[in-house]
Design an enzyme around this catalytic site. Structure first.
Site, PDB file in Angstrom:
ATOM      1  N   HIS A   1     -24.810  39.700  44.035  1.00  0.00           N
ATOM      2  CA  HIS A   1     -25.813  39.088  43.163  1.00  0.00           C
ATOM      3  C   HIS A   1     -27.232  39.251  43.717  1.00  0.00           C
ATOM      4  O   HIS A   1     -28.169  38.662  43.189  1.00  0.00           O
ATOM      5  CB  HIS A   1     -25.492  37.611  42.931  1.00  0.00           C
ATOM      6  CG  HIS A   1     -24.358  37.389  41.984  1.00  0.00           C
ATOM      7  ND1 HIS A   1     -23.891  36.152  41.627  1.00  0.00           N
ATOM      8  CD2 HIS A   1     -23.571  38.284  41.314  1.00  0.00           C
ATOM      9  CE1 HIS A   1     -22.882  36.277  40.778  1.00  0.00           C
ATOM     10  NE2 HIS A   1     -22.659  37.564  40.582  1.00  0.00           N
TER      11      HIS A   1
ATOM     12  N   HIS B   1     -14.238  42.942  38.009  1.00  0.00           N
ATOM     13  CA  HIS B   1     -13.495  42.382  36.876  1.00  0.00           C
ATOM     14  C   HIS B   1     -12.236  43.185  36.572  1.00  0.00           C
ATOM     15  O   HIS B   1     -11.293  42.645  35.998  1.00  0.00           O
ATOM     16  CB  HIS B   1     -14.395  42.292  35.645  1.00  0.00           C
ATOM     17  CG  HIS B   1     -15.321  41.114  35.679  1.00  0.00           C
ATOM     18  ND1 HIS B   1     -15.742  40.445  34.555  1.00  0.00           N
ATOM     19  CD2 HIS B   1     -15.905  40.464  36.733  1.00  0.00           C
ATOM     20  CE1 HIS B   1     -16.554  39.442  34.906  1.00  0.00           C
ATOM     21  NE2 HIS B   1     -16.665  39.452  36.218  1.00  0.00           N
TER      22      HIS B   1
END
Length: 321
Positions: free
Chosen positions: A196, A69
Site C-alpha cells: 500500500h 487476490h
C-alpha cells in the site's frame, strides 16, 4: 540378497514412488521451468508489464493486488482471470473485486505476446505471478526469483473470494488469522501490507475512518481526505494509500502508520498498540529489511498451493480452452 529382502526393497521403492507421484505440482516449481520450452517468456512478459506501468503508474499496484487476490482464492491458479459462464461463477464479481480489481487486460496483453512466440506453453498463473514481480521493479520496489510451473484452473470460486479476502475494515486479529490460514505469518502480513506504499483506494472504503473522529487518526490527515470524500456521494473518488510518495515503492507507508495516517482501517490497525507495532516501527526505520521481507513474503504467497492439482494452460486467460 534373499527373496524376502528383495521384496522389502521393491516395496520400499514402490512406496517412495507413490509418495513422489502424489506430491502437489507446486513442489516442482522452478525458476528455469521455461528455459528450454520458451526461453524468451520472462523477457517478453517483463517488457509488456513495463510498458503498461509506464503508461499508468497506478497499474503496478493493481497488478500486485490482482496477484494477491488470485492466490488467496484456490491458490495461485489464475482463477481470478476467468469470466462468468453458465458453469463458472466469476471471482471478478465478488465483492472485494467488483469495480475494484483491475489489470486484467494487462495480463491478457502479456499472454498474447507470449502465445505469439510459444503457443500453449506458459500459464496465465505464471504470467500473473511474474507481472506482480515486474510491477514492483518498475516502480522502484524489490525484485525476487519467481519459481515457475503453475497451471491454470478450470474453476473459480466467487464464494471463496467473498470469504477469504481480508476486508479493508478488518481488525488486527482477523488479518493475522486470514493470512495464517494461507500459511503466512504476521510478519509476512505486515510486509505484504506495505504494497500500500503505492496505489489508491475508493472513498467508500475509508469514509468511515476519516469521519470517525477516532483517536487512531491524525486530525489534519482526516481533514485533507474529507475534501475528496464527502459523507454522501463520491463513493468512487480515489485517494492515494500513501499520501507522501504515492507512486514510489518505499517505506513511507510505515512512517505514515506511526503518524496515524493510514488510509484504511486495516492499514492503521498494524500500528495501534498491538502485536505488530514493533514490525511497523522496524520497517519505518529500515527500508532494506522491509524490501527483503516483502520479496520473501511475495515468494511465499506466490507458492500457496492450488486447490486443483492438475490444471491446464489456457490459451486466453479469461476463458477455459
Amino acid at each position: 540378497m534373499d527373496r524376502l529382502g528383495s521384496l522389502a526393497t521393491l516395496a520400499a521403492i514402490a512406496t517412495l514412488f507413490l509418495l513422489l507421484s502424489t506430491v502437489p505440482c507446486q513442489a516442482q516449481l522452478s525458476p528455469s521451468f521455461y528455459d528450454t520450452t520458451c526461453p524468451n517468456a520472462l523477457s517478453t512478459i517483463r517488457t509488456s508489464i513495463r510498458q503498461a506501468v509506464s503508461r499508468e503508474r497506478r497499474m503496478a499496484a493493481s497488478l500486485i493486488r490482482l496477484h494477491f487476490h488470485d492466490c488467496f482464492v484456490q491458490g495461485c491458479d489464475a482463477s481470478i482471470l476467468l469470466d462468468e459462464t453458465p458453469t463458472i461463477q466469476s471471482e471478478k464479481t465478488a465483492f472485494p473485486n467488483v469495480n475494484s480489481a483491475r489489470g486484467y487486460e494487462v495480463v491478457e496483453a502479456a499472454k498474447r505476446e507470449v502465445e505469439r512466440i510459444c503457443p500453449g506453453v506458459v500459464s496465465c498463473a505464471d504470467i500473473l505471478t511474474l507481472a506482480a514481480r515486474d510491477a514492483s521493479v518498475a516502480v522502484g520496489g524489490p525484485s525476487w526469483n519467481v519459481r515457475l510451473g503453475r497451471r491454470d484452473s478450470t474453476t473459480a470460486s466467487r464464494s471463496q473470494a467473498n470469504t477469504d479476502l481480508p476486508s479493508p475494515s478488518a481488525g488486527l486479529d482477523a488479518l493475522i488469522s486470514s493470512f495464517a490460514n494461507k500459511g503466512l505469518s504476521a510478519r509476512d502480513m505486515v510486509a505484504l501490507s506495505g504494497a500500500h506504499t503505492i496505489g489508491q483506494a475508493q472513498c467508500f472504503l475509508f469514509r468511515g475512518r476519516i469521519y470517525s473522529n477516532g483517536t487512531d487518526i491524525d486530525a489534519g490527515f482526516a481533514s485533507t481526505r474529507r475534501r475528496q470524500c464527502p459523507q454522501n456521494g463520491g463513493d468512487g473518488n480515489l485517494a492515494a494509500l500513501d499520501l507522501v510518495t504515492p507512486n514510489s515503492f518505499d517505506n513511507n507507508y510505515f512512517k505514515n502508520l506511526m503518524q496515524r495516517k493510514g488510509l484504511l482501517q486495516s492499514d492503521q490497525v498494524l500500528f495501534s498498540g498491538g502485536s505488530t507495532d514493533s514490525i511497523v516501527s522496524e520497517y519505518s526505520r529500515n527500508p532494506r529489511i522491509f524490501a527483503s521481507d516483502f520479496a520473501n513474503a511475495m515468494i511465499k504467497m506466490g507458492e500457496i498451493p492450488p486447490a486443483q492439482q492438475s490444471g491446464i494452460i489456457r490459451r486466453v486467460c479469461s476463458a477455459i480452452n
